[in-house]
Design an enzyme around this catalytic site. Structure first.
Site, PDB file in Angstrom:
ATOM      1  N   HIS A  83     -35.322  32.583 111.890  1.00 48.94           N
ATOM      2  CA  HIS A  83     -34.579  33.712 112.491  1.00 48.94           C
ATOM      3  C   HIS A  83     -32.776  34.004 111.742  1.00 48.94           C
ATOM      4  O   HIS A  83     -32.448  32.505 112.457  1.00 48.94           O
ATOM      5  CB  HIS A  83     -35.028  33.170 114.227  1.00 48.94           C
ATOM      6  CG  HIS A  83     -36.354  34.183 114.105  1.00 48.94           C
ATOM      7  ND1 HIS A  83     -36.143  34.504 115.661  1.00 48.94           N
ATOM      8  CD2 HIS A  83     -37.800  33.720 113.866  1.00 48.94           C
ATOM      9  CE1 HIS A  83     -37.439  34.799 115.849  1.00 48.94           C
ATOM     10  NE2 HIS A  83     -38.069  34.202 115.052  1.00 48.94           N
ATOM     11  N   TYR A 211     -32.254  39.128 124.792  1.00 46.15           N
ATOM     12  CA  TYR A 211     -31.564  38.302 125.244  1.00 46.15           C
ATOM     13  C   TYR A 211     -31.126  39.775 126.443  1.00 46.15           C
ATOM     14  O   TYR A 211     -30.340  40.569 125.691  1.00 46.15           O
ATOM     15  CB  TYR A 211     -30.037  37.515 125.252  1.00 46.15           C
ATOM     16  CG  TYR A 211     -30.829  36.347 124.719  1.00 46.15           C
ATOM     17  CD1 TYR A 211     -31.194  36.119 123.337  1.00 46.15           C
ATOM     18  CD2 TYR A 211     -30.492  35.071 125.778  1.00 46.15           C
ATOM     19  CE1 TYR A 211     -31.714  34.790 122.920  1.00 46.15           C
ATOM     20  CE2 TYR A 211     -30.988  33.726 125.260  1.00 46.15           C
ATOM     21  CZ  TYR A 211     -31.192  33.546 124.026  1.00 46.15           C
ATOM     22  OH  TYR A 211     -31.567  32.490 123.557  1.00 46.15           O
ATOM     23  N   PRO A 303     -30.622  26.790 130.381  1.00 47.51           N
ATOM     24  CA  PRO A 303     -31.600  27.338 128.750  1.00 47.51           C
ATOM     25  C   PRO A 303     -30.856  28.219 128.363  1.00 47.51           C
ATOM     26  O   PRO A 303     -31.219  28.597 127.035  1.00 47.51           O
ATOM     27  CB  PRO A 303     -32.731  27.070 129.189  1.00 47.51           C
ATOM     28  CG  PRO A 303     -32.665  27.895 131.275  1.00 47.51           C
ATOM     29  CD  PRO A 303     -31.551  26.988 131.411  1.00 47.51           C
ATOM     30  N   LYS A 307     -29.642  25.013 123.901  1.00 45.57           N
ATOM     31  CA  LYS A 307     -29.175  23.724 123.403  1.00 45.57           C
ATOM     32  C   LYS A 307     -29.539  22.450 123.787  1.00 45.57           C
ATOM     33  O   LYS A 307     -29.225  21.939 123.675  1.00 45.57           O
ATOM     34  CB  LYS A 307     -27.411  24.037 123.958  1.00 45.57           C
ATOM     35  CG  LYS A 307     -26.896  24.873 123.257  1.00 45.57           C
ATOM     36  CD  LYS A 307     -26.986  24.252 121.921  1.00 45.57           C
ATOM     37  CE  LYS A 307     -26.097  26.530 121.196  1.00 45.57           C
ATOM     38  NZ  LYS A 307     -26.480  26.253 119.929  1.00 45.57           N
ATOM     39  N   TYR A 395     -24.003  29.030 118.349  1.00 44.32           N
ATOM     40  CA  TYR A 395     -25.900  29.659 118.851  1.00 44.32           C
ATOM     41  C   TYR A 395     -26.371  28.827 117.671  1.00 44.32           C
ATOM     42  O   TYR A 395     -27.669  28.158 117.993  1.00 44.32           O
ATOM     43  CB  TYR A 395     -26.092  31.236 119.094  1.00 44.32           C
ATOM     44  CG  TYR A 395     -27.591  31.659 119.739  1.00 44.32           C
ATOM     45  CD1 TYR A 395     -29.315  31.552 118.815  1.00 44.32           C
ATOM     46  CD2 TYR A 395     -27.902  31.330 120.740  1.00 44.32           C
ATOM     47  CE1 TYR A 395     -30.131  31.659 118.916  1.00 44.32           C
ATOM     48  CE2 TYR A 395     -29.189  31.296 121.311  1.00 44.32           C
ATOM     49  CZ  TYR A 395     -30.096  31.430 120.110  1.00 44.32           C
ATOM     50  OH  TYR A 395     -31.340  32.108 120.816  1.00 44.32           O
TER      51      TYR A 395
HETATM   52  C1  PHB Z   1     -38.316  29.494 124.579  1.00 47.05           C
HETATM   53  O1  PHB Z   1     -38.494  30.528 123.851  1.00 47.05           O
HETATM   54  O2  PHB Z   1     -38.538  29.044 125.598  1.00 47.05           O
HETATM   55  C2  PHB Z   1     -36.582  29.302 124.231  1.00 47.05           C
HETATM   56  C3  PHB Z   1     -35.900  30.833 123.296  1.00 47.05           C
HETATM   57  C4  PHB Z   1     -34.599  30.632 123.686  1.00 47.05           C
HETATM   58  C5  PHB Z   1     -33.645  30.498 124.889  1.00 47.05           C
HETATM   59  C6  PHB Z   1     -34.573  29.726 126.048  1.00 47.05           C
HETATM   60  C7  PHB Z   1     -36.014  29.207 126.284  1.00 47.05           C
HETATM   61  O3  PHB Z   1     -32.360  30.625 125.387  1.00 47.05           O
END
Ligand code: PHB
Ligand code: APR
Length: 408
Positions: A83, A211, A303, A307, A395
């Site tokens: 990505h 997000y 999460p 990280k 990120y």
């Molecule tokens: C996930 O795919 O479980 C996931 C992806 C990004 C995040 C947290 C969890 O920031």
């Protein structure tokens, strides 16, 4: 596919005893094995239980490189989704942050379960010992020069003598708990909400992660593949997953997305549904004599910044490099610098994860001023290349400040 050796003849001594067969323990075991350093993993659960955990899999390039060095990147390179950007959804619109254009780096989407399975398979292929379903694990004499790990297995007590113990047993493990309170300093923040997550065999709503910041709360659209989606919605910390039918979850998720994403969302039966609490946590230092803490045993991040796995990997890289330098060159300087080097990267990831969480979530005690500050921060973030680059740098992962040993 067999994922673990049949119960090995339980060894009584080794160079490095690794507590925990999660990503940290398995990767450390693999890096040491590749370097010819004997090690034993002691895990309290069964291999099936370990593989049953659903966890994020957003891999920084440092993590991909580490898995390549460990010789376990074939499936990752075949199935991982690279990505180059993420999207932020707020105020009814989505805006993309072009991670690659801003930093030259990308992330790879590859489930942690798949990382764990690949590492388990490599360990089995190498014939290295992993003691699963070990009970009453205890650590001894790690403040001396001949530590030991004791455990029960198959109805008998066992002792494993070693040079070093790697505490890779996660937040609730025995390793950090074995260190006297007087020897460690804890830093913690518990957030007043959790993430209700759903796994579904449906196509992701978008090619990249979304997000979403919304007055009703945070939401995240992620994936495991182009046919398996992973979604989250922020819920109060006292919520239980049983209160959420699939229909209620999909309606709530849809209400927090921009109209285009809401329209595209493909729903289906959940194959996993659970709530994870959010906390920031760091234990300092990360070394106590011959005991080294790595991964969730030493620190936890919310999460939001993806990280957790990547920090576990960078800890393990530092520890593996330190042990390789010690055994191959007789040089303990990398080991002596372990805690300081790990904590520098840990705290930068803690800051970023706290910042992303503070930016995108709805805090129950926030007032109108606080909501306006969040909106102003989002407006600035997406209107400033410098601010977007800062998010993108963190990120995709800050540089790993390791020292590759002379002879790995
Ligand atoms: C996930 O795919 O479980 C996931 C992806 C990004 C995040 C947290 C969890 O920031
Ligand atoms: N004895 C032996 N094993 C133990 C003990 C114990 N007393 N306590 C816990 N374990 C095992 C757990 O069963 C688990 O398999 O240690 C392992 C720890 O694995 P993780 O919790 O996955 O921690 P880590 O390997 O550091 O990986 C961190 O996992 O939790 C996610 O978000 C986190 O992505 C990050 C990654």
């Amino acid at each position: 596919m067999a994922i673990a050796n049949p119960d090995p003849a339980l060894p009584t001594s080794t160079r490095v005893a690794i507590i925990g067969a999660g990503p940290a323990g398995l990767l450390l075991g693999q890096l040491l094995t590749v370097a010819g350093i004997d090690n034993v993993i002691i895990e309290q659960r069964s291999p099936e239980y370990v593989l049953g955990r659903i966890r994020a899999g957003i891999l920084e390039s440092v993590t991909v490189d580490a898995l390549t060095r460990a010789g376990v990147s074939a499936r990752l390179r075949e199935r991982g989704l690279v990505h180059h950007g993420i999207e932020l959804s707020y105020g009814g619109a989505r805006r993309r942050i072009d991670l690659h254009a801003l930093t030259g780096r990308s992330v790879t989407v590859y489930g942690q379960t798949d990382v764990t399975r690949d590492l388990m398979q490599a360990r089995m292929d190498a014939g290295m010992p992993t003691v699963y379903e070990a009970q009453d694990v205890s650590l001894h004499d790690f403040d001396g020069d001949r530590p030991a790990v004791r455990y029960r297995h198959g109805g008998a007590d066992h002792t494993l003598l070693c040079d070093y113990i790697a505490g890779c047993d996660g937040f609730h493990g025995v390793s950090r708990a074995s260190v006297p309170d007087s020897a460690k300093r804890i830093f913690e923040r518990v957030y007043p909400f959790g993430w209700l997550g759903v796994l579904a065999d449906t196509p992701p709503v978008s090619d990249e992660l979304i997000y979403a910041s919304h007055a009703r709360g945070f939401a995240l659209c992620s994936m495991r593949s182009m046919t398996r989606s992973r979604y989250y919605v922020q819920v109060p910390s006292d919520e239980s997953a049983g209160e959420w039918s699939d229909a209620r979850f999909w309606d709530e998720l849809r209400s927090r997305l921009d109209p285009e994403a809401a329209e595209r969302l493909v729903t289906g039966p959940s194959i996993e549904k659970s709530i994870a609490p959010l906390r920031s946590f760091v234990c300092e230092p990360m070394r106590f004599g011959r005991l080294f803490l790595a991964g969730d045993a030493a620190h936890i991040v919310p999460p939001t910044g993806a990280k957790g796995l990547n920090l576990a990997v960078s800890d393990v890289l530092h520890l593996a490099d330190g042990l390789i330098c010690r055994y191959h060159e007789g040089d303990t300087r990398e080991l002596d610098a372990y805690s300081e080097k790990c904590l520098r990267r840990v705290w930068r990831a803690e800051r970023f994860s706290w910042w992303m969480t503070s930016l995108l979530h709805r805090f129950p005690d926030a007032d109108d001023f606080g909501h306006r500050i969040q909106q102003a921060e989002l407006d600035y973030l997406l209107g400033s290349e410098a601010a977007s680059r800062s998010l993108a740098e963190n990120y995709t992962g800050l540089p790993y400040e390791g020292r590759a040993p002379v002879a790995a």
